[in-house]
Each structure stands twice: as structure tokens, then as C-alpha cells.
Write an enzyme that holds these catalytic residues in place. Structure first.
Site, PDB file in Angstrom:
ATOM      1  N   LYS A 131      79.874  11.815  19.001  1.00 22.74           N
ATOM      2  CA  LYS A 131      79.213  10.500  19.098  1.00 22.74           C
ATOM      3  C   LYS A 131      78.050  10.535  20.087  1.00 22.74           C
ATOM      4  O   LYS A 131      77.004   9.934  19.872  1.00 22.74           O
ATOM      5  CB  LYS A 131      80.210   9.425  19.536  1.00 22.74           C
ATOM      6  N   PHE A 171      80.676   4.435  25.063  1.00 23.73           N
ATOM      7  CA  PHE A 171      82.123   4.629  25.154  1.00 23.73           C
ATOM      8  C   PHE A 171      82.615   5.050  23.780  1.00 23.73           C
ATOM      9  O   PHE A 171      82.008   4.679  22.774  1.00 23.73           O
ATOM     10  CB  PHE A 171      82.827   3.319  25.556  1.00 23.73           C
ATOM     11  N   LYS A 213      87.624 -22.597   3.479  1.00 23.14           N
ATOM     12  CA  LYS A 213      88.773 -21.716   3.701  1.00 23.14           C
ATOM     13  C   LYS A 213      89.222 -21.097   2.366  1.00 23.14           C
ATOM     14  O   LYS A 213      89.434 -21.831   1.386  1.00 23.14           O
ATOM     15  CB  LYS A 213      89.911 -22.526   4.320  1.00 23.14           C
ATOM     16  N   LYS A 251      74.485   9.638  18.475  1.00 23.09           N
ATOM     17  CA  LYS A 251      73.856   8.377  18.849  1.00 23.09           C
ATOM     18  C   LYS A 251      72.732   8.579  19.870  1.00 23.09           C
ATOM     19  O   LYS A 251      72.105   7.624  20.306  1.00 23.09           O
ATOM     20  CB  LYS A 251      74.905   7.403  19.390  1.00 23.09           C
ATOM     21  N   ASN A 266      88.918  -6.739  16.677  1.00 20.74           N
ATOM     22  CA  ASN A 266      89.762  -5.662  17.215  1.00 20.74           C
ATOM     23  C   ASN A 266      90.380  -6.132  18.535  1.00 20.74           C
ATOM     24  O   ASN A 266      90.174  -7.268  18.948  1.00 20.74           O
ATOM     25  CB  ASN A 266      88.935  -4.381  17.409  1.00 20.74           C
ATOM     26  N   ASP A 320      73.891  -0.493  14.403  1.00 20.91           N
ATOM     27  CA  ASP A 320      74.443   0.254  15.528  1.00 20.91           C
ATOM     28  C   ASP A 320      73.570  -0.035  16.759  1.00 20.91           C
ATOM     29  O   ASP A 320      72.466   0.490  16.905  1.00 20.91           O
ATOM     30  CB  ASP A 320      74.469   1.755  15.205  1.00 20.91           C
ATOM     31  N   ILE A 321      74.094  -0.904  17.620  1.00 19.25           N
ATOM     32  CA  ILE A 321      73.296  -1.430  18.741  1.00 19.25           C
ATOM     33  C   ILE A 321      72.870  -0.304  19.678  1.00 19.25           C
ATOM     34  O   ILE A 321      71.693  -0.159  20.021  1.00 19.25           O
ATOM     35  CB  ILE A 321      74.118  -2.494  19.519  1.00 19.25           C
TER      36      ILE A 321
HETATM   37  O1  PMT Z   1      87.913  -4.091  26.333  1.00 20.61           O
HETATM   38  P1  PMT Z   1      89.107  -3.304  26.826  1.00 20.61           P
HETATM   39  O2  PMT Z   1      90.418  -3.891  26.357  1.00 20.61           O
HETATM   40  O3  PMT Z   1      89.066  -3.075  28.303  1.00 20.61           O
HETATM   41  O4  PMT Z   1      89.060  -1.864  26.133  1.00 20.61           O
HETATM   42  C1  PMT Z   1      88.032  -0.962  26.460  1.00 20.61           C
HETATM   43  C2  PMT Z   1      87.483  -0.274  25.214  1.00 20.61           C
HETATM   44  C3  PMT Z   1      88.582   0.471  24.483  1.00 20.61           C
HETATM   45  C4  PMT Z   1      86.854  -1.305  24.275  1.00 20.61           C
HETATM   46  C5  PMT Z   1      86.387   0.712  25.726  1.00 20.61           C
HETATM   47  O5  PMT Z   1      86.979   1.623  26.611  1.00 20.61           O
HETATM   48  C6  PMT Z   1      85.763   1.527  24.593  1.00 20.61           C
HETATM   49  O6  PMT Z   1      86.146   2.663  24.347  1.00 20.61           O
HETATM   50  N1  PMT Z   1      84.732   0.935  23.906  1.00 20.61           N
HETATM   51  C7  PMT Z   1      84.117   1.554  22.726  1.00 20.61           C
HETATM   52  C8  PMT Z   1      84.985   1.344  21.536  1.00 20.61           C
HETATM   53  C9  PMT Z   1      84.618   2.290  20.396  1.00 20.61           C
HETATM   54  O7  PMT Z   1      85.331   3.170  20.084  1.00 20.61           O
HETATM   55  O8  PMT Z   1      83.470   2.123  19.897  1.00 20.61           O
HETATM   56  P2  PMT Z   1      82.803   2.999  18.710  1.00 20.61           P
HETATM   57  O9  PMT Z   1      83.358   4.345  18.613  1.00 20.61           O
HETATM   58  O10 PMT Z   1      82.885   2.149  17.518  1.00 20.61           O
HETATM   59  O11 PMT Z   1      81.341   3.077  19.230  1.00 20.61           O
HETATM   60  C10 PMT Z   1      80.837   4.088  20.082  1.00 20.61           C
HETATM   61  C11 PMT Z   1      79.743   3.476  20.934  1.00 20.61           C
HETATM   62  O12 PMT Z   1      78.771   2.832  20.090  1.00 20.61           O
HETATM   63  C12 PMT Z   1      80.225   2.397  21.903  1.00 20.61           C
HETATM   64  O13 PMT Z   1      79.475   2.537  23.073  1.00 20.61           O
HETATM   65  C13 PMT Z   1      79.908   1.094  21.181  1.00 20.61           C
HETATM   66  O14 PMT Z   1      79.681   0.017  22.100  1.00 20.61           O
HETATM   67  C14 PMT Z   1      78.642   1.456  20.421  1.00 20.61           C
HETATM   68  N2  PMT Z   1      78.471   0.719  19.141  1.00 20.61           N
HETATM   69  C15 PMT Z   1      79.347   0.895  18.116  1.00 20.61           C
HETATM   70  C16 PMT Z   1      79.130   0.251  16.911  1.00 20.61           C
HETATM   71  C17 PMT Z   1      78.009  -0.586  16.772  1.00 20.61           C
HETATM   72  N3  PMT Z   1      77.769  -1.225  15.649  1.00 20.61           N
HETATM   73  N4  PMT Z   1      77.177  -0.753  17.810  1.00 20.61           N
HETATM   74  C18 PMT Z   1      77.373  -0.121  18.981  1.00 20.61           C
HETATM   75  O15 PMT Z   1      76.607  -0.297  19.940  1.00 20.61           O
END
Ligand code: PMT
Length: 396
Positions: A337, A323, A289, A341, A210, A306-307
Site C-alpha cells: 500500500k 495507515f 426506505k 499509494k 465499518n 482514494d483520498i
Molecule cells: O478508529 P480506530 O477505532 O482507532 O481504529 C484505527 C484504524 C484501524 C481505523 C486505523 O489504525 C487504520 O488502520 N486506518 C486505516 C484503515 C485501512 O485499512 O484503510 P485502507 O487499507 O482502506 O486504506 C489505506 C490508506 O488509504 C489509509 O491511510 C486510508 O485512510 C487511505 N484511504 C483509503 C481509501 C480511500 N478511499 N481513501 C483513503 O484515503
């Protein structure tokens, strides 16, 4: 060693004889790691040339509010958002009076009004003007607004008078500027932060990923260190230098990020999941490839761990902050969320504006609160986020 690593300083020069000292001040700020942009009032250009300041800062100098060329490159509002610190040096009595009134009739006063960054002013004027009731009244208003006043120093003045009113020396202004970023409010706290994207291999040359740049996570890491925390940053592949004093662990995949996060949990007080972890990975990674012989191709994906949810379920869990970058219903999706979570706090933001951008607009969510943070560049907003986290830790 004084550090202003990655700090963005907007140096505003107003029309006083001490303006000549801004050449040395700019050099010192840059040497300490800051990125410096310069704005000048027209009167300031009588004392030091914009060309000198451009050569020293390596950036075009901002002189006019209504300059279409300059606005096309970086507009005054963008510049106000960009800054971590607006440092007005020298600040004349007239400029102090104008910003006290909230005037916005030139580039500098407008930026002072528009910024959410810290503001510091280094007064420089004749000792009688300094002692005048009007100046003192204005200064007190600015102090009440939270402005930092650097100086003035005392001594012989350009006009021959002796007394307070000299601009502080550049080395002192550097020291005071650096001290603004050392809050100490997270002293003794251990932070683990994930940042950047993960990459999930399809074959030796392709992957799923992404647009995360890592900017938000790196800003948080740098600001947490400045606030006294010990920081481990578990980073996906990004193109950013490691902030000073941060322990950085590089990973590529979500699986590697999970292992590195668990290994870093010992003694962790605060975990912040900023990383945009890929939700799925290919079930199989081709060893060669993949050839584009077929018109269509199908990939079978499996969900990644999901960490943050795993960390939130630990028996000895840290304060867990997530986030969420959403394209729609940002706050309600964020709340969902937060709950699903098991997080203590979550910063909901707009995915279409945040990825790879220097600025961010976020709403901080907890089980019982919803706070919209002042929009700004990621360093400034990171500091506000950490203040909320520090307050929540104190309440525990
Ligand atoms: O890196 P930049 O360009 O500065 O951009 C910042 C950002 C957009 C990456 C940041 O602001 C942000 O929003 N990060 C979370 C992105 C997101 O939408 O994640 P998510 O909705 O998939 O996950 C929610 C939360 O679970 C996050 O805290 C994520 O780190 C965590 N997660 C998600 C999936 C996963 N398998 N493990 C996780 O820990």
C-alpha cells in the site's frame, strides 16, 4: 491553563507521610483533564485510605498483584499499557531501590517494569536517606533510563530534620506532569488528519460503514497539538470529544472527506490518513426506505475516490502518512500500500485487534525502513509515531 486533556495518569502511591498530599494531587490532575487511576503499595494504605483515593479518582484502587477480581476488571499489564504517564508520588527510598533493580514483586513495581509510558517519580524521604550514596546511585540509574525525577523539595520534614527530601507540592507536580507532554518538536507545523469511518447511504435509514471509532486519529490530533503543531481533524461520524485546540471538520461520506481534505491542504506540512474510508458506495441512494419484500437484494457499488492517493500526487504535496489495517500478511500488505499509494510513511496494524480498541500494535514502514513500535495505548503510540514523523521531517 495547564492541560492534561485525555491524558491517562496512573498515580502510584508508596508508603510515606506525603501520601496524604495525593488527595489534592488527584483532584488537580482530574481538573486539568486527566483520567486518573491509582495503585498503592500496602505501606501507602497506612497513610491514606484506598477508599479516599477511590472516591477522588472515581475508579477502583489497585492494591495487589494477585487480585483475581481486580485482574478481571483491568489487569496490571493492561493498566501499564493504558497509562500515558506513570507518576509515583511519593516515591520512597525503598521503592526507588526496588525499581532500580527491576523488581516486580508488587503491583506498582510490576507496572513500572511493564509500561511503555513516561515514568515520573517524586521522591520523598528523610534528608539523610536522600543524601545517601545508595539513593543517589539509584537515582542516577533511573535518570539514565529516561525516568523523570520531580524534586524533592527542601524544607522542614515530618521527622523534624531540615533539608531536601520533601515531596513537591501537588501544584508543582501537576505543572511538571503537564510539561512532559509539551515537546514542541512539531512547533510551526500544520497537520491535516482524517479519522473515523465514512458512512455511505443506501437509503434514508441504512448505510455501509465499518468499525472505526476514531480513537487513533483523535489521539494523534491531541498529541500533535501537544508537540506544538496546528491540527485540522477531518472526522467521520464518531462519538469522541474534540481534543483541545484542534480544528475539527465533520463529514459523513468519502466524497465529503475528499472535498474537506483538498480544502485543508493549503500550507499543510503533514497529512495523515487514519480514516477507514469506505472503499465503495452505492451507485444509487434510494430516496425512500427500501422494503424487505424480496428474498434477496443486490446493491450495485461504485469505487470511492482514494483520498490519500490524490494528496500524494499533488504537485506541492505534504509529507503523506497512511495507515493500513490488515487481517493477514500485515507488513507485506502494508508495504504494498505504501508503494501503490505513493506514501512517505505507513503504519501497518492488525485489523482484528485495532478497530475500536484503546491499544494498538503497529509497524512503521517507509521505502527503506521497517520499525516495530512498542505496543501500548493509542495515546502513547501516537506520540511515538509523531516522533518518527518529526525525525523524517528533519531529514528532508
Ligand atoms: O478508529 P480506530 O477505532 O482507532 O481504529 C484505527 C484504524 C484501524 C481505523 C486505523 O489504525 C487504520 O488502520 N486506518 C486505516 C484503515 C485501512 O485499512 O484503510 P485502507 O487499507 O482502506 O486504506 C489505506 C490508506 O488509504 C489509509 O491511510 C486510508 O485512510 C487511505 N484511504 C483509503 C481509501 C480511500 N478511499 N481513501 C483513503 O484515503
Amino acid at each position: 491553563m495547564l492541560s492534561l486533556t485525555n491524558k491517562r495518569i496512573l498515580l502510584g502511591i508508596t508508603g510515606g507521610i506525603a501520601a496524604y498530599k495525593c488527595a489534592e494531587l488527584t483532584r488537580l490532575l482530574i481538573k486539568a483533564g486527566a483520567e486518573v487511576r491509582v495503585g498503592m503499595t500496602r505501606a501507602a494504605t497506612e497513610f491514606i485510605t484506598p477508599l479516599t483515593m477511590q472516591a477522588l479518582s472515581g475508579q477502583r484502587v489497585h492494591l495487589d498483584l494477585l487480585d483475581s477480581d481486580a485482574e478481571a476488571a483491568m489487569g496490571h499489564i493492561e493498566l501499564a499499557r493504558w497509562a500515558d504517564l506513570v507518576l509515583i508520588a511519593p516515591a520512597t527510598a525503598d521503592f526507588i531501590a526496588r525499581i532500580t533493580l527491576g523488581q516486580a514483586d508488587d503491583i506498582l513495581s510490576t507496572m513500572v517494569l511493564a509500561t511503555s509510558a513516561k515514568i515520573a517519580i517524586a521522591p520523598a524521604m528523610n534528608q539523610a536517606m536522600w543524601a545517601d550514596d545508595s539513593t543517589m546511585t539509584n537515582l542516577n540509574v533511573l535518570i539514565d533510563r529516561g525516568y523523570n525525577i520531580f524534586g524533592p523539595a527542601e524544607g522542614e520534614q515530618a521527622c523534624g530534620d531540615v533539608g531536601p527530601g520533601r515531596m513537591m507540592e501537588p501544584a508543582q507536580l501537576l505543572e511538571l506532569s503537564a510539561s512532559l507532554f509539551e515537546t514542541g518538536e512539531l512547533a510551526g507545523k500544520n497537520f491535516v488528519i482524517t479519522g473515523g469511518p465514512t458512512q455511505e447511504a443506501i437509503d434514508p435509514v441504512r448505510f455501509i460503514s465499518n468499525h472505526s471509532s476514531g480513537k487513533m486519529a483523535y489521539a494523534l490530533a491531541a498529541e500533535a497539538v501537544a508537540a506544538g503543531a496546528k491540527v485540522t481533524l477531518i472526522s467521520g461520524p464518531v462519538n469522541l470529544p474534540t481534543p483541545e485546540s484542534v480544528k475539527r471538520i465533520d463529514v459523513i461520506t468519502a466524497a465529503q472527506m475528499l472535498v474537506a481534505t483538498h480544502e485543508a491542504m493549503k500550507g499543510c506540512d503533514v497529512f495523515i490518513g487514519v480514516a477507514a474510508v469506505a472503499d465503495y458506495r452505492p451507485v444509487e441512494v434510494a430516496t425512500q426506505k427500501i422494503k424487505k419484500s424480496e428474498e434477496q437484494m443486490q446493491l450495485t457499488l461504485v469505487k470511492n475516490p482514494d483520498i490519500i492517493s490524490e494528496i500524494a500526487q499533488l504537485e506541492e504535496k505534504p509529507f503523506v502518512v497512511g495507515f493500513a489495517a490488515e487481517t493477514n500478511d500485515i507488513v507485506s500488505n502494508g508495504k504494498d500500500k505504501l508503494k501503490r499509494k505513493g506514501l512517505d510513511m505507513l503504519f501497518a496494524n492488525n485489523a482484528t485487534e485495532t478497530f475500536n480498541s484503546d491499544s494498538i500494535v503497529v509497524t512503521a514502514l517507509t521505502e527503506t525502513s521497517e520499525t516495530e513500535l512498542k505496543p501500548g495505548n493509542k495515546n502513547v503510540v501516537a506520540r511515538n509515531m509523531l516522533q518518527l514523523i518529526a525525525a523524517a521531517l528533519n531529514e528532508r
